[in-house]
Write a protein that holds these residues in place. Structure first.
Motif: not given
Ligand code: 5GP
Length: 208
Positions: A55-59, A78-82, A110-111, A122-125
């Protein structure tokens, strides 16, 4: 000094604003230059070669373009934190806190629980790394879900701020494509940190 594509693009199109802010609206933070985003994604994938990523996670908001392009290369979600001023942890979401360097205020990020799992690597970008608050909050969300952080990939690290040093000292695999060592608003000058040269394998040309 040999510069990479992102350093060259920053010199060409970036502007230094008062308060240690680098403005790159013309290709990343407002208008998105797809070719540059594509190159950022390929370069991050190359630097994280051999690392498991589910998973790729960003904000939100500016990390989303890079994260999407990278998610496409890995073929993972791809997930983006809100961001929210008021969110609290509940049964349905993981919440962490991050002080925003650009907006000078505390944000909850939050997610929703279904989008981060214990099985995730998770790869955070993100677009920028400054004091590391956003990256720490994202790492916290992954850990709350029981998942593992495979690494942190950044387009522009501001090396004069503490985030990079902090994450590296924590043992986090951090890769930043351009690292700003110094920038001067009055003179509009910028200096990048020398990075290890890309190793090219020995290849033989075909005999003619
Ligand atoms: P940190 O949480 O590492 O202190 O700051 C990273 C976040 O602040 C990034 O998500 C980015 O959006 C924003 N940021 C920090 N410094 C800069 C900057 O110089 N220019 C821009 N455009 N955004 C920045």
């Amino acid at each position: 000094m040999l510069m990479n594509f992102l350093e060259e693009k920053i010199l060409l199109d970036g502007a230094i604003k008062q308060g240690n802010i680098l403005k790159i609206d013309s290709f990343l933070n407002h208008q998105i230059d797809i070719d540059i985003i594509r190159q950022i994604a390929y370069e991050l994938k190359r630097r994280f070669k051999g690392v498991e990523v589910t998973k790729v996670l960003t904000i939100e908001a500016s990390g989303i373009a890079i994260a999407t392009m990278l998610g496409n290369l890995y073929d993972v979600p791809v997930v983006f934190a809100k961001k929210s001023e008021t969110a609290n942890s509940t049964d349905d979401k993981y919440v962490s806190q991050a002080y925003s360097f650009t907006h000078k205020k505390m944000n909850s990020v939050f997610v929703s629980r279904p989008y981060l799992q214990a099985s995730d690597r998770v790869l955070i970008v993100d677009d920028f790394l400054a004091d590391g608050q956003a990256a720490l909050a994202l790492m916290d969300l992954v850990h709350q879900a029981g998942g593992k952080v495979s690494g942190v990939g950044i387009a522009v690290e501001k090396g004069q701020q503490k985030g990079g040093k902090m994450l590296r000292e924590m043992g986090c695999k951090l890769e930043s494509i351009a690292i700003v060592e110094e920038m001067d608003w009055e003179k509009q000058t910028i200096q990048f940190r020398e990075q290890p040269k890309r190793k090219l394998g020995k290849t033989n040309l075909k005999k003619k």
